[in-house]
Structures are given as structure tokens and as C-alpha cells.
Design a protein around this motif. Sequence first.
Motif, mmCIF file in Angstrom:
data_model
loop_
_atom_site.group_PDB
_atom_site.id
_atom_site.type_symbol
_atom_site.label_atom_id
_atom_site.label_comp_id
_atom_site.label_asym_id
_atom_site.label_seq_id
_atom_site.Cartn_x
_atom_site.Cartn_y
_atom_site.Cartn_z
ATOM 1 N N ALA A 101 -12.228 7.508 -44.920
ATOM 2 C CA ALA A 101 -12.849 7.934 -46.179
ATOM 3 C C ALA A 101 -12.284 7.181 -47.380
ATOM 4 C CB ALA A 101 -12.675 9.437 -46.363
ATOM 5 N N GLU A 102 -10.961 6.970 -47.385
ATOM 6 C CA GLU A 102 -10.348 6.281 -48.525
ATOM 7 C C GLU A 102 -10.791 4.824 -48.588
ATOM 8 O OE1 GLU A 102 -6.174 6.774 -48.406
ATOM 9 O OE2 GLU A 102 -6.237 8.956 -48.749
ATOM 10 N N ALA A 103 -10.969 4.208 -47.433
ATOM 11 C CA ALA A 103 -11.446 2.818 -47.410
ATOM 12 C C ALA A 103 -12.877 2.745 -47.939
ATOM 13 C CB ALA A 103 -11.365 2.270 -45.990
ATOM 14 N N ILE A 104 -13.693 3.723 -47.542
ATOM 15 C CA ILE A 104 -15.071 3.756 -48.045
ATOM 16 C C ILE A 104 -15.069 3.922 -49.557
ATOM 17 C CG2 ILE A 104 -17.216 5.071 -48.034
ATOM 18 C CD1 ILE A 104 -16.732 5.710 -45.103
ATOM 19 N N ALA A 105 -14.197 4.796 -50.069
ATOM 20 C CA ALA A 105 -14.113 5.022 -51.518
ATOM 21 C C ALA A 105 -13.679 3.760 -52.250
ATOM 22 C CB ALA A 105 -13.146 6.166 -51.812
ATOM 23 N N HIS A 135 -16.799 1.507 -52.121
ATOM 24 C CA HIS A 135 -17.963 2.083 -52.802
ATOM 25 C C HIS A 135 -17.461 3.122 -53.809
ATOM 26 C CE1 HIS A 135 -20.639 0.306 -49.722
ATOM 27 N NE2 HIS A 135 -19.681 0.647 -48.871
ATOM 28 N N PRO A 136 -17.253 2.731 -55.060
ATOM 29 C CA PRO A 136 -16.651 3.624 -56.065
ATOM 30 C C PRO A 136 -17.410 4.929 -56.297
ATOM 31 C CG PRO A 136 -16.666 1.352 -56.831
ATOM 32 C CD PRO A 136 -17.485 1.380 -55.584
ATOM 33 N N VAL A 137 -18.687 4.995 -55.878
ATOM 34 C CA VAL A 137 -19.439 6.236 -56.108
ATOM 35 C C VAL A 137 -18.989 7.337 -55.151
ATOM 36 C CG1 VAL A 137 -21.456 5.055 -57.026
ATOM 37 C CG2 VAL A 137 -21.291 5.470 -54.565
ATOM 38 N N TYR A 138 -18.234 6.971 -54.119
ATOM 39 C CA TYR A 138 -17.762 7.959 -53.149
ATOM 40 C C TYR A 138 -16.275 8.225 -53.359
ATOM 41 C CZ TYR A 138 -22.156 6.954 -50.746
ATOM 42 O OH TYR A 138 -23.476 6.792 -50.441
ATOM 43 N N GLU A 139 -15.840 9.384 -52.927
ATOM 44 C CA GLU A 139 -14.442 9.774 -52.997
ATOM 45 C C GLU A 139 -14.019 10.349 -51.648
ATOM 46 O OE1 GLU A 139 -13.912 12.597 -56.082
ATOM 47 O OE2 GLU A 139 -14.640 11.280 -57.681
ATOM 48 N N ASP A 176 -12.566 24.344 -36.874
ATOM 49 C CA ASP A 176 -11.310 25.027 -36.559
ATOM 50 C C ASP A 176 -10.110 24.326 -37.172
ATOM 51 O OD1 ASP A 176 -11.300 22.761 -35.071
ATOM 52 O OD2 ASP A 176 -11.027 23.722 -33.121
ATOM 53 N N ASP A 177 -10.342 23.181 -37.785
ATOM 54 C CA ASP A 177 -9.256 22.456 -38.448
ATOM 55 C C ASP A 177 -9.854 21.660 -39.615
ATOM 56 O OD1 ASP A 177 -6.775 21.534 -39.026
ATOM 57 O OD2 ASP A 177 -6.598 20.184 -37.289
ATOM 58 N N GLU A 178 -8.996 21.219 -40.455
ATOM 59 C CA GLU A 178 -9.441 20.438 -41.613
ATOM 60 C C GLU A 178 -10.095 19.139 -41.150
ATOM 61 O OE1 GLU A 178 -7.033 20.186 -45.515
ATOM 62 O OE2 GLU A 178 -6.551 18.354 -44.407
ATOM 63 N N VAL A 179 -11.237 18.788 -41.823
ATOM 64 C CA VAL A 179 -11.995 17.596 -41.439
ATOM 65 C C VAL A 179 -12.066 16.644 -42.632
ATOM 66 C CG1 VAL A 179 -14.218 16.698 -40.655
ATOM 67 C CG2 VAL A 179 -13.385 18.909 -39.799
ATOM 68 N N LYS A 180 -11.690 15.391 -42.399
ATOM 69 C CA LYS A 180 -11.776 14.388 -43.466
ATOM 70 C C LYS A 180 -13.222 13.918 -43.618
ATOM 71 C CE LYS A 180 -7.071 12.530 -43.215
ATOM 72 N NZ LYS A 180 -6.265 11.297 -43.067
ATOM 73 N N THR A 181 -13.624 13.686 -44.821
ATOM 74 C CA THR A 181 -14.984 13.226 -45.083
ATOM 75 C C THR A 181 -15.020 12.497 -46.421
ATOM 76 O OG1 THR A 181 -17.313 13.905 -45.213
ATOM 77 C CG2 THR A 181 -15.703 15.350 -46.241
ATOM 78 N N ILE A 182 -16.217 12.168 -46.859
ATOM 79 C CA ILE A 182 -16.388 11.562 -48.180
ATOM 80 C C ILE A 182 -17.278 12.463 -49.021
ATOM 81 C CG2 ILE A 182 -16.051 9.173 -47.432
ATOM 82 C CD1 ILE A 182 -19.098 8.846 -47.409
ATOM 83 N N SER A 183 -17.137 12.353 -50.320
ATOM 84 C CA SER A 183 -17.936 13.178 -51.240
ATOM 85 C C SER A 183 -18.544 12.301 -52.324
ATOM 86 C CB SER A 183 -17.058 14.261 -51.880
ATOM 87 O OG SER A 183 -16.101 13.675 -52.746
ATOM 88 N N PHE A 184 -19.551 12.826 -52.950
ATOM 89 C CA PHE A 184 -20.174 12.164 -54.108
ATOM 90 C C PHE A 184 -20.629 13.257 -55.067
ATOM 91 C CE2 PHE A 184 -23.344 12.904 -50.873
ATOM 92 C CZ PHE A 184 -24.421 13.447 -51.560
ATOM 93 N N ASN A 185 -20.838 12.878 -56.291
ATOM 94 C CA ASN A 185 -21.150 13.859 -57.333
ATOM 95 C C ASN A 185 -22.640 13.939 -57.622
ATOM 96 O OD1 ASN A 185 -18.441 14.514 -57.786
ATOM 97 N ND2 ASN A 185 -18.187 12.812 -59.225
ATOM 98 N N HIS A 186 -23.034 15.126 -58.033
ATOM 99 C CA HIS A 186 -24.345 15.335 -58.644
ATOM 100 C C HIS A 186 -24.093 15.420 -60.149
ATOM 101 C CE1 HIS A 186 -27.242 15.700 -55.470
ATOM 102 N NE2 HIS A 186 -28.111 16.317 -56.258
ATOM 103 N N HIS A 187 -24.798 14.618 -60.915
ATOM 104 C CA HIS A 187 -24.556 14.551 -62.362
ATOM 105 C C HIS A 187 -25.762 15.048 -63.151
ATOM 106 C CE1 HIS A 187 -20.958 12.018 -61.803
ATOM 107 N NE2 HIS A 187 -21.664 11.367 -60.891
#
Length: 482
Positions: free
Chosen positions: A249-253, A256-260, A277-288
Motif C-alpha cells: 500500500a505504501e509503495a502504491i501511495a 500514486h499520490p491520490v492514494y494513501e 479476524d485480523d487487521e488488513v492492509k489496504t489503500i484509501s482515497f478521499n471523496h472531496h
Amino acid sequence: MNPNLKRLFARSMTGGLDPVEPPSPSSPRSARRKATLITLAAVFAIVGVLAGGYYFAMRPVTLRIAVGPANSDDVKLVQTLTHAFGQTHAYVRLRPVQTDGASESAIALADGKVDLAIIRGDLDVPKNAQAVATLRKNVAVLWVPPAKGKKAGAKITKIAQLAGHKIGVIGRTQANVNLLNVILHQYGVDPSKLEIVQFPAADAADAIRNQRADAYLAAGPVNSKITADAIAASTKDGGAPTFLGIDSAEAIAQNHPVYEAAEIPAGTFGGSPTRPDDEVKTISFNHHIVARKGISETTIAAFAHQLFAARQQLLTEFPMTAKIETPDTDKDAVIPVHPGAAAFVDGEEKTFLDRYSDYIWWSLMALSATGSIGAWFAGYLKKDERHNNSTLRERLLEMLAQARKSETTDELDTMQAEADNILRDTLHCFEDGAIEEGALTAFNIALEQFHNAVADRRALLMSLPLNLRTASGAQFRATGTL
């Protein structure tokens, strides 16, 4: 008015002569009245302009806001805000313009058809868009339902294993497909090596139950009901879905600056056992919420103020409003902030006086100048009236001397009638402001002396023998002189 003048006025009016008609207004007085009316009209015009300016400055402003798709939480939120702003008689009102989704909303803003729009941060942001608020953060959720029937042998635990499978994307927007492609490229999976199908949000649960895809992607708020229902459909017949973490996810961010980079907490989607059942890493983006560049800074600052003020009131109905955040004001922000929103964030909103102090100052200066010019003009027009009154006073003094030498009562009566007219003119001048109290006092003294001289001369003439008075009177009537 001075009591002595009242007394003298009454005395003049009852001197035994027929009442003399008051003189018609002189042309200077008429001109003065016109000047007064013009000055008053100018003052009222300036006051009217100020009042009109205040009304137009403070009248409600209606902003068109593009939002979609139909029946989405975004549409419901905007409709509720529209109602709330209208009920509170807020300065900024909203007029929703429904679209098919965030992409269409962005196009409407780019084309200048709307003033505001709710868009996804991972779309091609219009060049004329400036951020007003971050409505929410969306996360990407990738999962694989428990294998059943013919697919029991298929076991996917990593994103790299998606090649050759069918991926179901929830939602009709192309933006979700683009999001999936970004993830696949990061893991070296060629999108052309797998099949991507899209399902409307309303049909997602049925598609999952009918095993129409091997894995699914949903994008929305962490507490999205659509995502939660889709995952629940994956576990209806027992077994838990497998969540595919996006460890890069951090590499994608970075790329691609629009993702975090983000995380989905354990148990976010409920169920037993908890999902995940456990924490899952992912990417996020904003709604503006973005505004069209060029809209008044004051208007957007007021809108931002109203939006964040209403946030607390809408928490019960729309829990996601708690996630509304101020925009990124950094110069290198993905979406540049609108100056009005920046002023709100920095606490530098302009008050009414800040915005219009120059106009108010110049208007007051114009009002003062108009009053001064009007006063000077009125005084200028009174110049002739003052000169005329001064001439009448001189005439009164001449009659004072004549009265002491008069040989007939008829002559005294004629001068008395003329003095009455002079008195009327003088009182009119005083009432009109052409002469001051001091000039009126001087006239009072002259008039008093004139009446005393007439009274003394009349008493002297009345004491003469009748034949002398008759002869003198006949000569005066015949020749006008003695």
C-alpha cells in the motif's frame, strides 16, 4: 419666536388698515425650496443605494452541487444539507444536481454547469476544481468467498494469484476498475490475463451468492453498508471469506499520490467469527467536496462554515458526517484548496465590515459631501433673499425718518401698510433660515422705533385744529406731497 416680534406683528396687523395679502413666494425662495428637495432626494438616493447594497450583499446565494449516483449516501446527505440550510435561512443555499456518479459530477464541474461537486480523489480532477472539504475516506476491500461446489479446489490467498480468475467489481463506475488495475499492476498481474465483471451495488449480494466471480473488490467507507452486505453474502452458507491484504500500500501511495496507505481494523464487518479476524492492509482515497475556481471567496468560506456547523446535527442520521474534515491547505496538495475554504480553516474569514468597509466609507464620504454641497447651495440661493431683506430694513429706517416729518394721518397709514408687508417678508425670511436671530433682533428694534415714531406723529397731528388737518390731507391726496 421672540415675544416682542409677536407683539409687533399683532400691532402691525391691527393698525386699522385692511389686511394686506401676503406676498407670493419670491423666485429665490422657490429656488431654495427646489434646492432643498434636490438635496433631500440625493441623500435619500445614497441611503437607498446603501440599503440596496446591503440587501444584495446579504441575500442568500444558491450554489448548484453535482452529486450521484441516485439513492447513494452522498445524494441523501446533500438533500439533508439542502433542507437544513433552507430551514436556518443560511446565507448559502444548495441546489442538488443529480448525476450518474462521481465521474459525471466532475465533468459537470469542468463544464461549468455546477458550482460544487462531490468527486473521488482518484479520478481525473478538473483543472478548475478547488477543494472545500474532505467528505470521507474510502478504502479498497479485496476478498475471496469460501470455495463451494465446483470451485472448491480454487484457493486464492494473495493478490498475485488472481491471474486467470474472474474478478467481480461492485459498482458500475469505471473508477473502481481503474483502482483494481492499479493494485494489479503493483503486483505484476496483467489485467488482460483475468476477467473483470461489474455488478450494480444492488445486485452484489445475489452475484456473490450465485458464485459469479472468484474474488470481489468493493470501494467505500470503512462502515459502508454495501460492502458489509456483500461480505455477509459471502459467508451466509458458513465459512469465512479470505481478505487479500495490500501489503504494498505504501509503495502504491508513493507512485500514486491520490492514494494513501490504510488499514481495515479487525471485526470491521462484524459476524461470527469476526470479519476480518485480523487487521488488513489496504489503500484509501478521499471523496472531496470541490468548488469551481472563481467562485467568491466569501461564499465558499460561508459554505464551509455552514457545512461544519451542520456536521454535529447530522451525526444521528448520517454517522459518516463525523468523518468530514477540512481540506489540505498545503501548497503541494493533490487538489488545491479554495481560498475561501483556506480562510475558514485559518480563521481568517472576512466579516461584512471587512468586505465592504471601503464601499461604506466612500458612501459616507459621498453622503457628507452631498450634505455640504446642499447646504452651500441652499445658502447661495438665500443670498438674494438676505440682500432683499437688508434692503427692506433700510426702507424701514427711511420710513422711520419720514414718519417723524409726516403732515397727514393718510401718509402714516400708507407707511404702516408698507411696514406690515416688510414685517411679513422678514418673518418669512427668518422661518426659511435666510436671516439669523441677530438680524431679526435688529429688525425688531427698527420696527419698534418706527411704530413709536408713527404713534407720536399721529398723536401730534390729531392735536392740530381740524382745518389744518383737512387742508394738509387734501393737498397730500391731490399731489402725493405736502
